[in-house]
Each structure stands twice: as structure tokens, then as C-alpha cells.
Design a protein around this motif. Structure first.
Motif, PDB file in Angstrom:
ATOM      1  N   GLU A  85       0.851  -1.190   0.000  1.00  0.00           N
ATOM      2  CA  GLU A  85       0.000   0.000   0.000  1.00  0.00           C
ATOM      3  C   GLU A  85       0.883   1.235   0.000  1.00  0.00           C
ATOM      4  OE1 GLU A  85      -3.781   1.902   2.478  1.00  0.00           O
ATOM      5  OE2 GLU A  85      -2.848   0.025   3.127  1.00  0.00           O
ATOM      6  N   HIS A  87       1.180   5.684  -0.664  1.00  0.00           N
ATOM      7  CA  HIS A  87       0.531   6.979  -0.817  1.00  0.00           C
ATOM      8  C   HIS A  87       1.589   8.070  -0.772  1.00  0.00           C
ATOM      9  CE1 HIS A  87       0.733   6.544   3.604  1.00  0.00           C
ATOM     10  NE2 HIS A  87       0.890   7.853   3.599  1.00  0.00           N
ATOM     11  N   SER A  92       0.548  16.284  -0.264  1.00  0.00           N
ATOM     12  CA  SER A  92      -0.619  15.488   0.122  1.00  0.00           C
ATOM     13  C   SER A  92      -1.848  16.349   0.388  1.00  0.00           C
ATOM     14  CB  SER A  92      -0.293  14.654   1.374  1.00  0.00           C
ATOM     15  OG  SER A  92       0.086  15.501   2.449  1.00  0.00           O
ATOM     16  N   ILE A  96      -3.801  13.601  -3.884  1.00  0.00           N
ATOM     17  CA  ILE A  96      -3.841  12.355  -3.121  1.00  0.00           C
ATOM     18  C   ILE A  96      -3.699  11.196  -4.101  1.00  0.00           C
ATOM     19  CG2 ILE A  96      -5.187  10.891  -1.578  1.00  0.00           C
ATOM     20  CD1 ILE A  96      -6.576  13.399  -0.558  1.00  0.00           C
ATOM     21  N   HIS A  98      -3.119   7.081  -4.185  1.00  0.00           N
ATOM     22  CA  HIS A  98      -3.207   5.876  -3.351  1.00  0.00           C
ATOM     23  C   HIS A  98      -3.132   4.652  -4.255  1.00  0.00           C
ATOM     24  CE1 HIS A  98      -5.367   2.942  -0.604  1.00  0.00           C
ATOM     25  NE2 HIS A  98      -4.342   3.366   0.104  1.00  0.00           N
TER      26      HIS A  98
END
Length: 679
Positions: A85, A87, A92, A96, A98
Motif C-alpha cells: 500500500e 501513498h 498530500s 492524493i 493511493h
């Protein structure tokens, strides 16, 4: 699929701390590393430094040369999965990003590896370069997908050259305590772990069954279908949808199992709540639909898909909405979709190959501004929303024929509510050019072309106008909890003898268009449209009324804006001829504004003298008039202002163009030139 599971995991670890195959990957550092007591779960949190391939000007404005990402890897050796995962840390608050990646064992062959990847991008603001940043991000992500596979294969070959072709599976030591993922992770990496649970028995699909009923599937697609079906068997007590139905939801989300599971579960709940499985047996179309709805099923296209024909241009959409309400129309459309699913199953048996969707032919001859009646469009949007959510991937092709000039306006309204994958299946023709090469005969056999398109089959009635005697009142529709009239679309107003009802609209752009749509529910009224450079005074407080001089009664509101001291021709002017409207009439109209300022729409009691508009009565006179019930009218109205750009779009006589992101469609001389639109 990538070789054996343990080898790709070992190959993946070789990408750190740097990777020469990814020039933009400058460096990475381990921020935190944990391992469960039994060694089954290994977690690593890294901070990665990237040199983004961005224009120098953009880097200067942003004030950065490098971009930092946070990455969390969770290796579960017991379940044989790796979840990644990521990001962004840099910007930020403006952007964004992800990303989720997962490696897991294939459900049928545990020596194979399944790899799934997804990402989302949300740009809130970026110094005015939002579009540029979005294009850059999409371009780099698209290239990184292909590059990721090449890198894994590179390191796999490197392992093989070193003599490593197999990494033994992890086995727990006898004295190590059992540990699960919940004992070491503070947040779940996968939102739906049951979807990736591979220890449950899996029933493989027979190859002949796939070819006969489902069509060509890659091993990964087949795996997704098996796992999602098994998850439904474990979690849903009751009827499980057929594989064909599950496959539609997977295709609608590009075989992203988490997204497909979410929309499928919502749809199953919706079907149960509304008893949709029994709709064909329980739904009986009202007679007005049988008489005036211009659509029906008709044979099949050249690929064996069921064919549905809709003469939308000949349909009185307003009359149907007024006679039936939104709910009945929605149920009728749902019954059409349910019938389509049944016909697909029948055609699959008849043609001996998978038929999972249908073809729809929509004839737009006769489409005009009447079809853009706001409540009708609102009902259409709701129908599209319900169908898109519950019948994905059921439309194989949509043929739109004889599209008139007004069609781009309708398309602009409805296209944002249509899924992108669905829009790709639209073919749009203007005029009569559907008869030439690349036209209707490429998709439908000549023998089944309907008569109104030059064929010999008489299949669909012309419809006609729904008699107003079949219209239902606003109160009746409200009682059925249909929101067409009760939300913000229509407002009710009372018109009294001596007290007209008025609505003011401020116009900034002189080339705007004011549109109105009103029904006279009771009594007779005269409709006026005035213009003034001065802003009318807001209703003043008056103790005789309670708060304001606008009068509220159980039958609706009454608002007076034109001051009694104003003189017609001096303080304000008439810009439309008076229109006398009888009880029960429905009126639609528009006015192209020539000047900026304030436009006042006025509904006045019919028997009032024309000069009375210049001498409005005082509030106490109005209150006295309320005592006489015969001196009261009621109207239900809706007004809208169309901007100058939209006005040129709708009414430009020779050249018509419209912007429908992300495609620009232009049409010159639409009566004679055809076009196909692939979205």
C-alpha cells in the motif's frame, strides 16, 4: 501469472533500496520493520524518493525536485500473500495518490502467482496546473504498469541465473506461538480479506462450460469469478446469482474484485428489497403504457443479441410522467431489463454460444425541446442511475438513429450519468445516413428492419400524445411519495383577484435565455414577462400579514414584487405579449434576453383589467380578497436560466457543436451529414 509464488516475492525484495531499472526511483529507506513472534508476518514501512519526470517550470513553481512516497509492505507467509500500500507524502494537501498491489497464490494451482494492482488519483488543487498534473500522473502510471512486469521478470531471471528456481515454503516452528495478521498490524491492508482467502475449497470451472456459457476468460479472470462466487456462497445465505450475472459485475469493474464485490452486494440487497426477481411475474403494465409507450423487443441482431427498439422521438415523455409518475416508469424499465436477461439466456441456448448482452436501437426522429422537460429529464436520470447500478455490462451496442439538432443538449444532460464503458458502445447517426456503409445493415439483418426505418416489419406503434384527461394531479403524485413535484423542481403559488404572483430573475449576460414551465391547476390566469433596470424591493414586513407582504396560504405562496408606485413603460417594460391560460393547461416557453437587468415573471388573475398591474393593492386589500374563494387561482411552475454558451449550443442554426468531456463532437449541417460517435 508469474512463475511460482515464493520466487516473485524474493524477486520483489531485490528492488530495494534502489532499482536501476526505474530511473525515477532515486532511493528508499526503511522507517519501521516488524515481525510476528512465529515469523509468519513480516511488515516493512519505507519512504521512497522519486525524481518525477515533470516540466522544469512546474518543478520551479512547486518548489521541489523530488517527490516522497510512503509504502507499507505486509508479507503473510502463512496465507502466502504480499500486500503493498502506497501513498504520497509530498503535496498530500493538494494531490492524493493511493495505490494497492497484492500477490497471492492462484486458487487452482498454488505454484502460480496472481498479481492485482489498482490506484486512485484525486487532484484538489495544484497551482493552476491540475490538468497537466493529471495527464502526467496517468501517463507515468500507465507506463509503470508495463514496467512493473518487466522488472519482476528481470529479477526472476537473475534468481534463475544464480541457481535459485524455488524458495521453500514457510512452515511454523513447533515451539513458535501461532500468530495472525491482527496481532501485528494496526490497520488492515486489505479491506476484504475473505476475498483473498485461499484455504477454502474451490470448485474449478469446466473448460467446455466456460466456452459454452461464459465466453473467453483469461486464467486470472476465471480465478476472480471462482473466488467471488465462493465468497458469495460463504457470506450470502439464500439464492446465489448465476455465473453470467457475477461476471457482468466483474467486467464492469475491470475484474477488480473488491469493487465488483461491493456493487454486486449492493445490487443483491436492492433486488431482494424490491422483489425484482419476481418482477416479470408480478408487474402488469398500466394501459397508458401499452397505448403510448413506443418501445419493444424485436428479434435479434446479427450477433444473436436480443434487439430492443425505442422510438424516443415519438414518445410523449411528459405525458407519461404526468399520467404515471416516476415510479411506474422506473418499474416498467426494470421489467424491460429483466426481460432482456431472460432473452439473453434463451439466445445462448439457441445459438450455442454465450449471449450476455443486448442491442438497443433508439430512433430520435421527432425529438424536440418538449422532450427536455425538466421533470422528464430528472426521471430519465434516475432510471439511468438505477440501471447502471444493477444491470452493468448488459448493453452490447446502442444505435442512435436520426439524431436531430436538439440531441446534443439531451446528451450533455445525461452523459455524465452513464458509465464510461457503456458510452464506448454508442453509435450515433444524424439524418438518414444510417442507411449507407457502416450503417444499420452492418448490425441488423434487412428482414427485421422496422417499417419506419425503411424495412418491412411493423413492430413499434407511433405513440402519440397522452390525453390530459389521464394526467394525475400533484397531490396524487405526492401521495405516492414521488418527488417530482415535492422537491425543488416545481413550486406552487396562489394567484388572487388583485394580487398577482411574481418571480424575479436577475440576468447578467444579455444573451441568456429564460425558460418557464407551468401548469394552471385552478382558475384562469394571464402570464406576463416584464423587464426592469431596477431591482424590485424584497417583500417588506407588515404586521397585518405577520412577517412579510408575501402571503402564505395552505394552497401555496403569493409574492408581489412590482412596487405599486412603478409605472409601466417608465419603471419597467413588457417584453412578452400577455398569454391567457385556462385551467388545466400546461405551458412551456422561453425568452431570449436582450438586456441585462431584472426580469419579472407574473401570473395574474384573468379577469383583472390590464392597467391594474401598475397599481397593486395594499396588503389589507389582498387579505380581504382572500375571503372570496372564487377569486383564487393556483399555478405550479418551474423556471430556469440558460447561459449564453448553452443557448448558442441549443439554437445555433447551421453549425452545432458541444463539449462532452473528454470528447468534442461537432456536426455541420446535421440534417444531411452523418456521424458515428465512439466514446
Amino acid at each position: 501469472h508469474l512463475s511460482k509464488l515464493s520466487c516473485p516475492l524474493a524477486a520483489y525484495e531485490r528492488r530495494f533500496p534502489t532499482c536501476h531499472l526505474i530511473p525515477m526511483f532515486v532511493d528508499s529507506e526503511v522507517l519501521e520493520e516488524t515481525e510476528s513472534e512465529d515469523g509468519s508476518i513480516h511488515q516493512v514501512q519505507r519512504r521512497c524518493k522519486l525524481d518525477v519526470d515533470a516540466p522544469r517550470l512546474l518543478k520551479r513553481i512547486a518548489g521541489v525536485d523530488y517527490v516522497y512516497f510512503s509504502q507499507e509492505n505486509t508479507l503473510n507467509k502463512r496465507e502466502r500473500t504480499l500486500h503493498i500500500e502506497s501513498h504520497n507524502e509530498t503535496f498530500s494537501n493538494r494531490v492524493i495518490i493511493h495505490e494497492l498491489c497484492s500477490y497471492s497464490a492462484h486458487p487452482e494451482n498454488d505454484d502460480w502467482t496472481c498479481f492485482e494492482q489498482s490506484a486512485s488519483l484525486d487532484i484538489k488543487s495544484f497551482f493552476g496546473f491540475e490538468s497537466t498534473v493529471e495527464k502526467m500522473a496517468m501517463k507515468q502510471y500507465a507506463s509503470s504498469i508495463k514496467k512493473g512486469k518487466e522488472i519482476i521478470e528481470f529479477y526472476l531471471n537473475q534468481l534463475e541465473e544464480e541457481g535459485i528456481s524455488h524458495v521453500p515454503r514457510w512452515t511454523p516452528s513447533l515451539d513458535a506461538p501461532f500468530s495472525s495478521s491482527s496481532s501485528v498490524t494496526t490497520k488492515p491492508v486489505c479491506a476484504t480479506p475473505t476475498l483473498l482467502q485461499l484455504e477454502l475449497p474451490v470448485t474449478p470451472l469446466d473448460a467446455d462450460y466456460i466456452k459454452r456459457y461464459l465466453g473467453d476468460l483469461t486464467p486470472l479472470q476465471e480465478s476472480c469469478l471462482i473466488r467471488l462466487r465462493q465468497w458469495l456462497q460463504e457470506s450470502h445465505k439464500g439464492k446465489i446469482p448465476k455465473d453470467e450475472h457475477i461476471l457482468r459485475f466483474l467486467r464492469a469493474r475491470d475484474f477488480n474484485m473488491e469493487k465488483a464485490r461491493e456493487i454486486l452486494c449492493q445490487s443483491l440487497t436492492w433486488r431482494k428489497q424490491h422483489q425484482v426477481d419476481y418482477l416479470l411475474e408480478t408487474w402488469t403494465s398500466p394501459q397508458v403504457l401499452n397505448d403510448y409507450y413506443t418501445g419493444g423487443w424485436h428479434h435479434h441482431d446479427k450477433e444473436g443479441r436480443p434487439l430492443y427498439i425505442l422510438r424516443l422521438g415519438q414518445m410523449d415523455t411528459k405525458g407519461l410522467v404526468r399520467a404515471l409518475g416516476e415510479e411506474s416508469l422506473l418499474r416498467h424499465v426494470l421489467s424491460i431489463n429483466e426481460e432482456g436477461l431472460r432473452r439473453c439466456e434463451e439466445n445462448t441456448k439457441v445459438f450455442g454460444r454465450p449471449i450476455s448482452c443486448w442491442t438497443c436501437l433508439v430512433d430520435l426522429e421527432g425529438l424536440n425541446m418538449r422532450h427536455l422537460w425538466r421533470p422528464g429529464v430528472k426521471a430519465l436520470l434516475r432510471i439511468i442511475e438505477v440501471v447502471e447500478a444493477n444491470y452493468p455490462e448488459t448493453l452490447g451496442r446502442l444505435l442512435i438513429l436520426r439524431a436531430p439538432r436538439v440531441f446534443p443538449v439531451l446528451w450533455t444532460l445525461v452523459s455524465p450519468f452513464i458509465d464510461e464503458n457503456t458510452r464506448k458502445k454508442f453509435l450515433i447517426y444524424a439524418g438518414n445516413d444510417y442507411q449507407g456503409p457502416g450503417g444499420l445493415l452492418d448490425y441488423i439483418d434487412k428482414e427485421v428492419i422496422p417499417d419506419f426505418l425503411g424495412g418491412e416489419c411493423m413492430v413499434i406503434p407511433e405513440g402519440g400524445l397522452v390525453p390530459k384527461s389521464l394526467y394525475r394531479t400533484a397531490e396524487e403524485l405526492e401521495n405516492e411519495d414521488i418527488s417530482l413535484w415535492t422537491e425543488t423542481i416545481y413550486q406552487s403559488a396562489s394567484v388572487f383577484k388583485g394580487a398577482p404572483h411574481e418571480v424575479v430573475i436577475e440576468i447578467i449576460d444579455a444573451s441568456s435565455v429564460i425558460t418557464w414551465d407551468f401548469d394552471v391547476c385552478k382558475g384562469d390566469v394571464v402570464f406576463h414577462l416584464y423587464h426592469s433596470k431596477r431591482a424590485p424591493q424584497t417583500p417588506r414586513k407588515d404586521p397585518l400579514v405577520g412577517q412579510h407582504s408575501s402571503i402564505t396560504t395552505p394552497g401555496g405562496n403569493n409574492v408581489q414584487l412590482i412596487d405599486k408606485s412603478w409605472t409601466l413603460g417608465l419603471d419597467y417594460s413588457m417584453v412578452e405579449s400577455p398569454l391567457t391560460c385556462k385551467e388545466g393547461e400546461s405551458v412551456q416557453g422561453s425568452h431570449v434576453t436582450r438586456w441585462p437587468g431584472f426580469y419579472i415573471l407574473q401570473w395574474k388573475f384573468h379577469t383583472m383589467p390590464g392597467s391594474a398591474s401598475t397599481n397593486l393593492p395594499r396588503v389589507d386589500d389582498v387579505l380581504a380578497s382572500l375571503q372570496v374563494s372564487s377569486h383564487k387561482c393556483k399555478v405550479m411552475y418551474y423556471t430556469e436560466v440558460i447561459g449564453s454558451e448553452d443557448f448558442r449550443l441549443r439554437f445555433l442554426p447551421s453549425t452545432l457543436s458541444f463539449q462532452c468531456a473528454p470528447v468534442l463532437l461537432s456536426l455541420t449541417n446535421p440534417s444531411s451529414t452523418s456521424f458515428c460517435l465512439f466514446l
